[in-house]
Write a protein that holds these residues in place. Sequence first.
Motif, PDB file in Angstrom:
ATOM      1  N   LEU A   1      25.432  44.397  16.957  1.00 55.10           N
ATOM      2  CA  LEU A   1      25.716  45.706  17.513  1.00 55.10           C
ATOM      3  C   LEU A   1      25.062  45.887  18.886  1.00 55.10           C
ATOM      4  CD1 LEU A   1      25.347  47.931  14.322  1.00 55.10           C
ATOM      5  CD2 LEU A   1      27.453  47.102  15.389  1.00 55.10           C
TER       6      LEU A   1
ATOM      7  N   LEU B   1      27.176  44.117  21.379  1.00 52.53           N
ATOM      8  CA  LEU B   1      28.361  44.907  21.729  1.00 52.53           C
ATOM      9  C   LEU B   1      28.006  46.005  22.722  1.00 52.53           C
ATOM     10  CD1 LEU B   1      30.117  45.212  18.256  1.00 52.53           C
ATOM     11  CD2 LEU B   1      31.080  44.135  20.308  1.00 52.53           C
ATOM     12  N   GLU B   2      26.864  46.638  22.523  1.00 50.82           N
ATOM     13  CA  GLU B   2      26.424  47.666  23.469  1.00 50.82           C
ATOM     14  C   GLU B   2      26.185  47.059  24.845  1.00 50.82           C
ATOM     15  OE1 GLU B   2      24.211  50.696  20.307  1.00 50.82           O
ATOM     16  OE2 GLU B   2      23.060  49.130  21.324  1.00 50.82           O
TER      17      GLU B   2
ATOM     18  N   GLN C   1      35.970  50.034  23.943  1.00 52.77           N
ATOM     19  CA  GLN C   1      35.046  49.294  23.079  1.00 52.77           C
ATOM     20  C   GLN C   1      33.977  50.207  22.495  1.00 52.77           C
ATOM     21  OE1 GLN C   1      32.894  45.566  24.415  1.00 52.77           O
ATOM     22  NE2 GLN C   1      31.143  46.770  23.694  1.00 52.77           N
TER      23      GLN C   1
ATOM     24  N   LEU D   1      33.038  51.440  18.631  1.00 52.86           N
ATOM     25  CA  LEU D   1      31.705  51.238  18.075  1.00 52.86           C
ATOM     26  C   LEU D   1      31.118  52.552  17.556  1.00 52.86           C
ATOM     27  CD1 LEU D   1      29.337  49.296  17.584  1.00 52.86           C
ATOM     28  CD2 LEU D   1      28.594  49.719  19.939  1.00 52.86           C
TER      29      LEU D   1
ATOM     30  N   ASP E   1      32.692  53.705  14.287  1.00 51.56           N
ATOM     31  CA  ASP E   1      32.178  52.977  13.122  1.00 51.56           C
ATOM     32  C   ASP E   1      30.731  53.340  12.812  1.00 51.56           C
ATOM     33  OD1 ASP E   1      34.579  51.656  12.806  1.00 51.56           O
ATOM     34  OD2 ASP E   1      33.955  49.884  13.953  1.00 51.56           O
ATOM     35  N   HIS E   2      29.993  53.805  13.829  1.00 46.04           N
ATOM     36  CA  HIS E   2      28.562  54.108  13.666  1.00 46.04           C
ATOM     37  C   HIS E   2      28.291  55.482  14.282  1.00 46.04           C
ATOM     38  CE1 HIS E   2      27.773  49.953  12.385  1.00 46.04           C
ATOM     39  NE2 HIS E   2      28.687  49.637  13.291  1.00 46.04           N
TER      40      HIS E   2
ATOM     41  N   ALA F   1      24.674  53.791  21.525  1.00 47.93           N
ATOM     42  CA  ALA F   1      26.098  53.553  21.762  1.00 47.93           C
ATOM     43  C   ALA F   1      26.776  54.815  22.279  1.00 47.93           C
ATOM     44  CB  ALA F   1      26.771  53.071  20.481  1.00 47.93           C
TER      45      ALA F   1
END
Length: 254
Positions: free
Chosen positions: A160, A163-164, A182, A186, A189-190, A196
């Motif tokens: 994660l 991804l950030e 993107q 993210l 999902d979170h 994020a």
Amino acid sequence: MTHDVEYQVLGAVEVRTATRRPNLNGKQRSLLSLLLLRANESVPVPKIMDALWGSALPAAPDMRVRTLVSELRKKLREAPPGTLRTLPSSYTLRVAPGQLDLDRFSALVDRAHAALAARNPRRALGAYDTALGLWRGTALGGTSGALLTAEAARLEELRLRTLEERGEALMAAGRHSEAIFQLGSLTADHPVREHAHALLMRAYFLAGHRHEALRVYHTLRRHLVSELGLEPMQSLKQLQRQILTGTLQPETAE
């Protein structure tokens, strides 16, 4: 670089050789995972017992460990001699650089960091994409036990964060719409992941969507209050104020 044996933990735990992919049962996967996460180190038998069974030890657990090691050694028969070493009251799995997907992932992320430090976000994105492409699902898939569950959570956090970082690299490259896509996925999902959301706010701001950036903040705050009973961290509140008052500068948003 090619190897006689390659190990994968960024998804279902697997062993791959030039000619086959040995089938592993759950306990064999768990043992292999523990040895891979401590590659080239001596792993004591009590540590193995704790990882595999916790407090629910089977009868003669030391004998069961020896049996599992013997079974795993057969699965690794195409590996170089001495790959799985037996030491007094411990075992060591020798892993060469590049054999483990987690090591390759870490090296690629380091390469991305170096590219960003050199102000080359395009090269960084290439490294991030290759690194994230190594993931095939939930890390340490097919294993069990509290210790490995905790390790899987640690690896998921690593994914994660990467991804950030990729989202930040997209902004640095001026690809704000891609960053929004993107980071929006993210945060969906979170919904209480604050960093994020901060990045998504910045991406919207850089793309000229001030109201959307503020909407992200209010959505996050609602989730934090309702799910955790918490307010956003101070840096997020400051970011929201800067966007609201128009004092956030584009160069500081990246």
